[in-house]
Design an enzyme around this catalytic site. Structure first.
Site, mmCIF file in Angstrom:
data_model
loop_
_atom_site.group_PDB
_atom_site.id
_atom_site.type_symbol
_atom_site.label_atom_id
_atom_site.label_comp_id
_atom_site.label_asym_id
_atom_site.label_seq_id
_atom_site.Cartn_x
_atom_site.Cartn_y
_atom_site.Cartn_z
ATOM 1 N N GLU A 173 -11.645 2.969 16.386
ATOM 2 C CA GLU A 173 -12.472 4.143 16.727
ATOM 3 C C GLU A 173 -13.942 3.757 16.825
ATOM 4 O O GLU A 173 -14.812 4.362 16.183
ATOM 5 C CB GLU A 173 -12.236 5.284 15.715
ATOM 6 C CG GLU A 173 -10.816 5.804 15.778
ATOM 7 C CD GLU A 173 -10.562 7.148 15.104
ATOM 8 O OE1 GLU A 173 -11.471 7.682 14.446
ATOM 9 O OE2 GLU A 173 -9.449 7.671 15.263
ATOM 10 N N GLU A 296 -2.524 5.738 16.170
ATOM 11 C CA GLU A 296 -2.674 6.828 15.191
ATOM 12 C C GLU A 296 -2.183 8.104 15.846
ATOM 13 O O GLU A 296 -2.740 8.543 16.860
ATOM 14 C CB GLU A 296 -4.133 6.987 14.745
ATOM 15 C CG GLU A 296 -4.587 5.857 13.843
ATOM 16 C CD GLU A 296 -5.972 6.067 13.232
ATOM 17 O OE1 GLU A 296 -6.368 7.231 13.023
ATOM 18 O OE2 GLU A 296 -6.645 5.050 12.985
HETATM 19 O O1 AHR Z 1 -5.999 8.445 9.675
HETATM 20 C C1 AHR Z 1 -7.203 8.919 9.172
HETATM 21 C C2 AHR Z 1 -8.402 8.540 10.026
HETATM 22 O O2 AHR Z 1 -8.300 9.164 11.260
HETATM 23 C C3 AHR Z 1 -8.527 7.080 10.370
HETATM 24 O O3 AHR Z 1 -9.165 6.342 9.386
HETATM 25 C C4 AHR Z 1 -9.366 7.118 11.602
HETATM 26 O O4 AHR Z 1 -9.139 6.019 12.446
HETATM 27 C C5 AHR Z 1 -9.016 8.438 12.240
HETATM 28 O O5 AHR Z 1 -10.131 9.166 12.600
#
Ligand code: AHR
Length: 492
Positions: A173, A296
């Site tokens: 990110e 994610e």
């Molecule tokens: O999964 C929680 C958080 O969500 C992670 O650390 C990040 O990459 C995303 O914003």
């Protein structure tokens, strides 16, 4: 009625088992208390790693595990996590509650965990606050098979032989917590950092660039244009949030049909996101060499009352089970481009498959969907056409049924079906075109209430059951799918 046609002789590509991947961050109780209890714990463990958790994850054939973050990755300095525990530094975990990270779970512990799980390690490197030298040295420490200071240090720390490391993410990110960068700037940094992510001693690294947040198509465009040829994978992050991220995401258990419907609708959006990001990737990479890695995904609700808001601990219900199944069906459909996905996160955080508390462990409804879908891992996707009536709510409509089908190496066909309606059953007629099939068996996950979930006191409220609602005659399957259910059928 829902009509399905499956062309059992038309194969659309391999469903990469890594679509069933996981993500474990130093966040809340995912690592500490989840995977790791330490060698001196009374909780049964193998060198500090919980035995019950390893057994449960092996059962669902966890193929790949991403670590150490998340946002944590871009503040993580790997040298903090090697050597004797007493000399490992204590750092502030600034992203996740400002708690003290004692670094007891580091590189060696992660690789031992992956070995126990028989899962591929996937490491996210630090671009946001780390140096190129640091990243390069981590790779050498892990993979170099020879006489170098770093390889010798690894041996001195107890591991003579190098490990194999295939998947490496260059930052996380970086448009947000990983440095708030613009895509042009990150693309250049990616080119620079990734140059030094070297292949030592025959180890071949699959390099994954930080991809877009949700529908940031410009990020994908710039990354593919400027750096596409230097990467093997591009990540995508998308969370299913029924409400609003800042104003209130919604409760994990206390919700009505309106929130249920919104959750299903938002989960289905992953199809549009993959389609549109893939279309951009196709322009720069028509051979589909670069994988889209959804590293994610999952539901994100308000934390459970009276828990640390930074620990992101949430309950997991039948609604989450359907969200998981919806994602898998869609990932399968895009298996030519989506070759890895990692649920956030494995234990005690967000859409977890396992919850723990002290020595207790419970498997969530999402876990059971992973278990029911493992038959699709590395199977060939079959051509499937579906005409489903709408699930209508408050003037809106989404498909009531979603489905996927695959054939495994032994020729067994597996069909997974989900009924998104919490009230209406679905009647399904499914024609299997191709070879003659005569027998069907099945497993179902369903519940009486939308918010049904498993607890330490009642761990078997939502568990898979034998399903006898399907029959087959002349290659025509009839299925009665109860409201809010996930079914996997095996046809031979
Ligand atoms: O999964 C929680 C958080 O969500 C992670 O650390 C990040 O990459 C995303 O914003």
């Amino acid at each position: 009625m829902t009509e399905v046609i499956i062309n059992t002789d038309i194969r659309k590509g391999r469903i990469n088992r890594n679509i069933y991947g996981h993500f474990a961050e130093h966040l809340g109780r995912c690592i500490y208390g989840g995977f790791w209890v330490g060698k001196d714990s009374e909780i049964p463990n193998i060198n500090g790693i919980r035995k019950d958790v390893v057994e449960a994850l092996k059962e669902i054939k966890i193929p790949v595990l991403r670590w150490p973050g998340g946002c944590f990755a871009d503040e993580y300095h790997w040298k903090d996590g090697i050597g004797p525990y007493e000399s490992r530094p204590k750092r502030i975990n600034v992203h996740w509650g400002g708690v003290i990270e004692n670094n007891h779970f580091g590189t060696h512990e992660f690789f031992e965990l992956c070995e126990l799980l028989e899962a591929e390690p996937y490491i996210s490197g630090n671009v946001g606050s780390g140096t190129i030298q640091e990243m390069r040295e981590w790779i050498e420490y892990i993979t170099f098979d020879g006489e170098s200071t770093l390889a010798n240090l690894r041996a001195a720390n107890g591991r003579e032989k190098p490990w194999k490391l295939r998947y490496f993410g260059i930052g996380n990110e970086n448009w947000g917590c990983g440095g708030n960068m613009r895509p042009e700037y990150y693309a250049d940094l990616y080119r620079r950092y990734s140059t030094y992510v070297r292949d030592f001693s025959g180890n071949k690294i699959f390099k994954i660039a930080c991809g877009p947040n949700v529908d940031d198509y410009n990020w994908t465009e710039v990354l593919m244009r400027e750096a596409g040829r230097f990467m093997d994978g591009l990540s995508l992050h998308y969370y299913t949030i029924p409400g609003d991220f800042w104003l209130g995401k919604g409760s994990a258990t206390n919700f009505d049909e309106d929130e249920w419907f919104r959750t299903m609708k938002k989960a289905l959006r992953i199809d549009e996101l993959i389609t549109r990001h893939s279309a951009i990737m196709d322009r720069y990479d028509p051979e589909k060499r670069v994988a889209l890695v959804v590293d994610e995904w999952g539901t994100w609700y308000d934390v459970e009352p009276e828990t640390n808001p930074a620990f992101l601990y949430q309950q997991n219900t039948m609604r989450d089970a359907l969200v998981a199944a919806i994602h898998f069906n869609i990932f399968h459909k895009h298996c030519d481009r989506v070759r890895m996905a990692n649920i956030a996160q494995t234990i005690n955080v967000l859409q977890a498959v396992i919850h723990t508390e002290g020595s207790k462990m419970v498997l969530t409804p999402t876990y059971h969907v992973f278990n029911m879908y493992k038959v699709h891992q590395d199977a060939e996707l079959l051509d499937l056409n579906i005409k489903s009536p709408g699930y209508r709510y408050a003037g809106e409509s989404i498909p009531q049924v979603t489905a996927t089908a695959s054939v495994d190496k032994d020729g067994k066909i597996h069909i997974s079906l989900c009924n998104l309606s919490p009230k209406e059953p679905a009647i399904i007629e499914c024609e299997l075109r191709g070879e003659k099939k005569t027998k069907v068996t099945g497993t179902i996950l369903t519940a009486e209430e939308m918010n049904a979930h498993n607890t330490f006191e009642n761990p078997n409220k939502v568990v898979p059951q034998h399903f006898d609602g399907a029959s087959i005659k002349d290659n025509k399957l009839k299925v009665l799918l109860p409201a809010m259910s996930v079914v996997t059928l095996e046809v031979v």
